[in-house]
Design a protein around this motif. Structure first.
Motif, mmCIF file in Angstrom:
data_model
loop_
_atom_site.group_PDB
_atom_site.id
_atom_site.type_symbol
_atom_site.label_atom_id
_atom_site.label_comp_id
_atom_site.label_asym_id
_atom_site.label_seq_id
_atom_site.Cartn_x
_atom_site.Cartn_y
_atom_site.Cartn_z
ATOM 1 N N TYR B 52 0.808 -1.214 0.000
ATOM 2 C CA TYR B 52 0.000 0.000 0.000
ATOM 3 C C TYR B 52 0.842 1.266 0.000
ATOM 4 O O TYR B 52 0.349 2.329 0.247
ATOM 5 C CB TYR B 52 -0.921 -0.010 1.224
ATOM 6 C CG TYR B 52 -1.891 -1.138 1.178
ATOM 7 C CD1 TYR B 52 -2.932 -1.127 0.248
ATOM 8 C CD2 TYR B 52 -1.777 -2.223 2.042
ATOM 9 C CE1 TYR B 52 -3.824 -2.171 0.182
ATOM 10 C CE2 TYR B 52 -2.677 -3.270 1.982
ATOM 11 C CZ TYR B 52 -3.700 -3.240 1.049
ATOM 12 O OH TYR B 52 -4.585 -4.268 0.982
ATOM 13 N N SER B 125 8.967 5.358 2.757
ATOM 14 C CA SER B 125 7.663 4.838 2.313
ATOM 15 C C SER B 125 6.664 5.978 2.235
ATOM 16 O O SER B 125 6.681 6.873 3.072
ATOM 17 C CB SER B 125 7.136 3.811 3.308
ATOM 18 O OG SER B 125 8.116 2.850 3.576
ATOM 19 N N TYR B 126 5.802 5.912 1.201
ATOM 20 C CA TYR B 126 4.716 6.890 1.148
ATOM 21 C C TYR B 126 3.400 6.132 0.962
ATOM 22 O O TYR B 126 3.163 5.511 -0.074
ATOM 23 C CB TYR B 126 4.933 7.899 0.012
ATOM 24 C CG TYR B 126 4.007 9.081 0.164
ATOM 25 C CD1 TYR B 126 4.343 10.130 1.000
ATOM 26 C CD2 TYR B 126 2.775 9.117 -0.488
ATOM 27 C CE1 TYR B 126 3.476 11.191 1.192
ATOM 28 C CE2 TYR B 126 1.907 10.178 -0.304
ATOM 29 C CZ TYR B 126 2.262 11.215 0.541
ATOM 30 O OH TYR B 126 1.403 12.248 0.742
ATOM 31 N N TYR B 127 2.566 6.188 1.995
ATOM 32 C CA TYR B 127 1.293 5.453 1.952
ATOM 33 C C TYR B 127 0.261 6.246 1.161
ATOM 34 O O TYR B 127 0.154 7.461 1.315
ATOM 35 C CB TYR B 127 0.770 5.221 3.364
ATOM 36 C CG TYR B 127 1.615 4.267 4.145
ATOM 37 C CD1 TYR B 127 1.295 2.908 4.197
ATOM 38 C CD2 TYR B 127 2.746 4.716 4.824
ATOM 39 C CE1 TYR B 127 2.079 2.027 4.912
ATOM 40 C CE2 TYR B 127 3.536 3.837 5.537
ATOM 41 C CZ TYR B 127 3.202 2.501 5.577
ATOM 42 O OH TYR B 127 3.986 1.630 6.280
ATOM 43 N N LEU B 128 -0.483 5.529 0.318
ATOM 44 C CA LEU B 128 -1.464 6.185 -0.537
ATOM 45 C C LEU B 128 -2.829 5.532 -0.397
ATOM 46 O O LEU B 128 -2.913 4.322 -0.198
ATOM 47 C CB LEU B 128 -1.016 6.057 -2.001
ATOM 48 C CG LEU B 128 0.194 6.899 -2.362
ATOM 49 C CD1 LEU B 128 0.839 6.354 -3.617
ATOM 50 C CD2 LEU B 128 -0.215 8.337 -2.556
ATOM 51 N N PRO B 129 -3.888 6.344 -0.562
ATOM 52 C CA PRO B 129 -5.227 5.745 -0.503
ATOM 53 C C PRO B 129 -5.421 4.793 -1.679
ATOM 54 O O PRO B 129 -4.856 5.021 -2.752
ATOM 55 C CB PRO B 129 -6.175 6.931 -0.621
ATOM 56 C CG PRO B 129 -5.349 8.145 -0.484
ATOM 57 C CD PRO B 129 -3.935 7.775 -0.796
ATOM 58 N N GLU B 130 -6.233 3.787 -1.452
ATOM 59 C CA GLU B 130 -6.468 2.755 -2.464
ATOM 60 C C GLU B 130 -6.920 3.377 -3.787
ATOM 61 O O GLU B 130 -6.474 2.970 -4.860
ATOM 62 C CB GLU B 130 -7.553 1.819 -1.927
ATOM 63 C CG GLU B 130 -7.471 0.425 -2.464
ATOM 64 C CD GLU B 130 -8.505 -0.468 -1.791
ATOM 65 O OE1 GLU B 130 -9.393 0.063 -1.097
ATOM 66 O OE2 GLU B 130 -8.416 -1.681 -1.976
ATOM 67 N N SER B 131 -7.781 4.424 -3.680
ATOM 68 C CA SER B 131 -8.399 4.985 -4.886
ATOM 69 C C SER B 131 -7.412 5.802 -5.732
ATOM 70 O O SER B 131 -7.664 6.059 -6.897
ATOM 71 C CB SER B 131 -9.569 5.884 -4.481
ATOM 72 O OG SER B 131 -9.112 6.844 -3.558
ATOM 73 N N ARG B 132 -6.274 6.246 -5.148
ATOM 74 C CA ARG B 132 -5.348 7.106 -5.893
ATOM 75 C C ARG B 132 -4.101 6.377 -6.377
ATOM 76 O O ARG B 132 -3.261 6.960 -7.062
ATOM 77 C CB ARG B 132 -4.893 8.285 -5.016
ATOM 78 C CG ARG B 132 -6.006 9.020 -4.330
ATOM 79 C CD ARG B 132 -7.007 9.570 -5.339
ATOM 80 N NE ARG B 132 -6.505 10.664 -6.132
ATOM 81 C CZ ARG B 132 -6.583 11.947 -5.755
ATOM 82 N NH1 ARG B 132 -7.156 12.261 -4.629
ATOM 83 N NH2 ARG B 132 -6.097 12.895 -6.522
ATOM 84 N N TYR B 173 -1.389 12.996 1.934
ATOM 85 C CA TYR B 173 -2.374 12.112 2.587
ATOM 86 C C TYR B 173 -1.913 11.796 3.993
ATOM 87 O O TYR B 173 -0.746 11.660 4.242
ATOM 88 C CB TYR B 173 -2.550 10.819 1.781
ATOM 89 C CG TYR B 173 -3.055 11.068 0.394
ATOM 90 C CD1 TYR B 173 -4.375 11.492 0.196
ATOM 91 C CD2 TYR B 173 -2.229 10.945 -0.693
ATOM 92 C CE1 TYR B 173 -4.832 11.752 -1.085
ATOM 93 C CE2 TYR B 173 -2.684 11.207 -1.976
ATOM 94 C CZ TYR B 173 -3.981 11.608 -2.158
ATOM 95 O OH TYR B 173 -4.439 11.887 -3.415
#
Lengths: 455, 173
Positions: B52, B125-132, B173
């Motif tokens: 993710y 690490s860069y966490y991203l929302p599922e939709s993006r 985010y």
């Protein structure tokens, strides 16, 4: 092949652990039997009532209901925990970071609050306890969420340790064995991860895990916590010392395995150790010995061991001998066992095999490999037969199945090791399967007979 | 055994405290730290995402690319001094074994650990929302596949990610 064998052994050993359900099944059968005995005039109503009181038959329905409720609540809380973790993983952008954090911390606090309230109000219901466990799992999800919000890229084991600290503390306060067992598992996973960076992490684990978890096991007489502590301690020791990347050598494996076997066994013999803990430690000692003799029954490994010069005792791994010394010291204070023949015989076989196996690294010369392999195979068979016999005599499923499976693996292992044709392999498998089935039937028949006899 | 109220509160409090130890220092860096933009290296298009999060590989991540440095010991802690240009981008100037006492106005320091030729700063690490995820993955893959990462650093060299800049767009985010 060795790996597959070991995995099967470990899984079966663990699954069968504590599987001695004879007494429980006997209690479940008893109400029905009592009716027949009353009808047949074998016992009168007063005797039937005495038996009902003695075996607390009036609590049977409640006990089954409790198991059902525990299972339902348990599954429910696992599903909720998974939901919370998926929520964290979804990283929903419609809610601000702080909003998400408040939501998940709030869920944790609500679960703790409800758990505490239920536990105080209805101590007989498992719901309170299960909610506290759920809240502790949500605490783990919170750690993951904070890591995500701040984009932390640290090592995962730090997060695991953080969770284990919180869970252990809560486990002690709430007197919860399941939480402590989860914390033991998490600590072990954490150390495995840490040890990939720093191999020195393992010795810390060997010292820290018993110091942290055993006081709970002894204070609460928590057999599961005690067993889990030593089981993962042992697995950790194997993981530390087995030469995964050319570290160590198979020869030292012999000493390490010996040290572990003797340590578990001797420690279990100490006078102040409760009987059920003793029994588990003896079980772990035997399990280690089974894995050890089975590994050495493969000639490749014996060849590697005897090819090395006679062990010189000026290595840092001398600590193994320190462990052996402690083991012997423990045995000095061993409890005087009452004359149970099976126990004495199995103890004799155990010590004899341990001593003989320790001699293998000293074998030198052209005959060393075949003799070493022969010794290891004989030890495997003798140990298998002894466990099979002991399990059958004292009607303990754990020993019975360990013995039988060890014997079957011995046969299957040899067929795979020495280039046998497919037809022979098929015969070996069919033979092994039949032996297992016949063994199971034999054990159940014998147990049924004993139960009827007891009744 | 029924848990006792005060002790139960202590146990819950400890868990909140542990979360607090993770949150508070980072919040302080985000509010009071110095802003630096760090350039990333081009991406391997097949290895942008692990689960993710996007893996961030900075120009200052490869130890051999760092200027004026002491002999880097394995697992050693080092302080990379960067000078911030007029666009806000931090360029490495020197590597120090101890936290530098004096820094120029346009300089910042980032604390890192040397591991097998790489410097790790805890911001990889860069966490991203599922939709993006797909959108940002496509942006990273296109063009130069370079990105800028906005971080805040405190005086002790501890860094926290603020946002990700790709193809002129800013994601936070």
């Amino acid at each position: 092949m060795i790996g597959a064998g070991l995995v099967i052994l470990c899984i079966l050993g663990y699954v069968l652990y504590g599987a001695n359900m004879a007494r429980k099944s006997f209690r479940r059968m008893l109400p029905g039997e009592l009716e027949h005995w009353l009808d047949d005039g074998i016992i009168d109503k007063t005797q039937a009532e005495q038996l009902r009181t003695r075996y607390r038959l009036d609590q049977l329905a409640q006990e089954s209901q409790n198991v059902l409720i525990k299972t339902i609540f348990g599954f429910g809380s696992v599903l909720i925990a998974l939901g919370v973790i998926a929520f964290v993983a979804a990283h929903w952008e419609s809610i601000t970071k702080m909003g998400r954090l408040s939501l998940v911390v709030g869920a944790m606090l609500i679960a703790y609050g409800m758990g505490f309230w239920f536990w105080r109000k209805r101590p007989e219901s498992p719901l309170g306890h299960i909610l506290v466990i759920l809240a502790t799992l949500i605490f783990g999800a919170n750690i993951a969420l904070v890591a995500q919000i701040f984009h932390l890229s640290g090592e995962f084991y730090n997060a695991v340790f953080l969770w284990a600290i919180g869970a252990t503390f809560m486990g002690y306060i709430a007197g919860s064995s399941p939480l402590l067992i989860l914390a033991i598992l998490a600590t072990f996973v954490g150390y495995m991860g840490w040890a990939q960076d720093y191999i020195q992490a393992f010795p810390v684990h060997f010292l820290a895990a018993p110091l942290v978890f055993l006081p709970f096991a002894y204070l609460k007489k928590a057999r599961g916590v005690h067993f889990a502590t030593w089981l993962f301690w042992g697995i950790g020791l194997i993981a530390y010392l087995v030469p995964w990347e050319g570290k160590g050598s198979p020869m030292w494996l012999v000493f390490i395995a010996e040290a572990m076997i003797l340590l578990f066994w001797s420690y279990g013999q100490l006078r102040f150790i409760p009987e059920e803990f003793s029994s588990d430690l003896r079980f772990l000692g035997i399990l280690s010995q089974i894995i050890f003799v089975y590994i050495l029954s493969f000639h490749d490994l014996v060849e590697e061991i005897v090819a090395q010069p006679v062990p010189v005792l000026n290595d840092w791994r001398l600590f193994i001998f320190v462990v052996l010394g402690i083991a012997i010291l423990f045995a000095r204070f061993a409890k005087a066992r009452q004359g149970v023949t099976e126990e004495r015989i199995s103890e004799g076989v155990f010590w004899a095999i341990s001593l003989i196996m320790a001699a293998i690294p000293w074998l030198q010369g052209s005959w060393a490999m075949p003799v070493g392999t022969l010794i290891a195979n004989l030890a495997t068979v003798i140990l298998g037969v002894m466990l099979f016999w002991k399990g059958l005599t004292i009607l303990d499923r754990r020993y019975f199945w360990m013995g039988l499976i060890l014997l079957v693996l011995e046969v299957v292992g040899r067929f795979f090791e020495y280039e046998a044709g497919l037809l022979w392999k098929s015969a070996a498998f069919i033979f092994a399967g039949l032996v297992l089935m016949a063994g199971g039937v034999l054990f159940e028949k014998r147990r049924g007979r004993e139960m009827r006899h007891e009744a | 055994m029924k848990p006792k109220m005060p002790w139960f509160l202590v146990a819950v409090g400890l868990q909140l405290l542990l979360l607090g130890f993770m949150i508070v220092p980072r919040m302080m860096i985000l509010t009071g730290g110095k802003t630096v933009l760090l350039e990333t290296e081009p991406y391997d298009p097949y290895n942008i995402f692990t689960g993710y999060y996007a893996n961030l590989n900075y120009k200052i991540s490869q130890a051999e690319h760092l200027p004026v440095k002491p002999h880097l010991k394995p697992r050693g802690i080092y302080y990379v001094v960067v000078s911030i240009d007029k666009n806000g981008i931090g360029r490495p100037r020197r590597v120090m074994e101890a936290l530098p006492r004096v820094l120029k106005e346009d300089e910042a320091v980032i604390r890192g650990r040397h591991e097998y030729g790489w410097m790790k700063y805890g911001i990889e690490s860069y966490y991203l929302p599922e939709s993006r995820r797909h959108e940002i993955e496509a942006l990273l893959r296109d063009g130069k596949r370079r990105a800028l990462v906005e971080v805040k650093v405190n005086d002790a060299g501890k860094a926290v990610i603020v946002s990700l800049h790709v193809a002129g767009r800013r994601f936070s985010y």
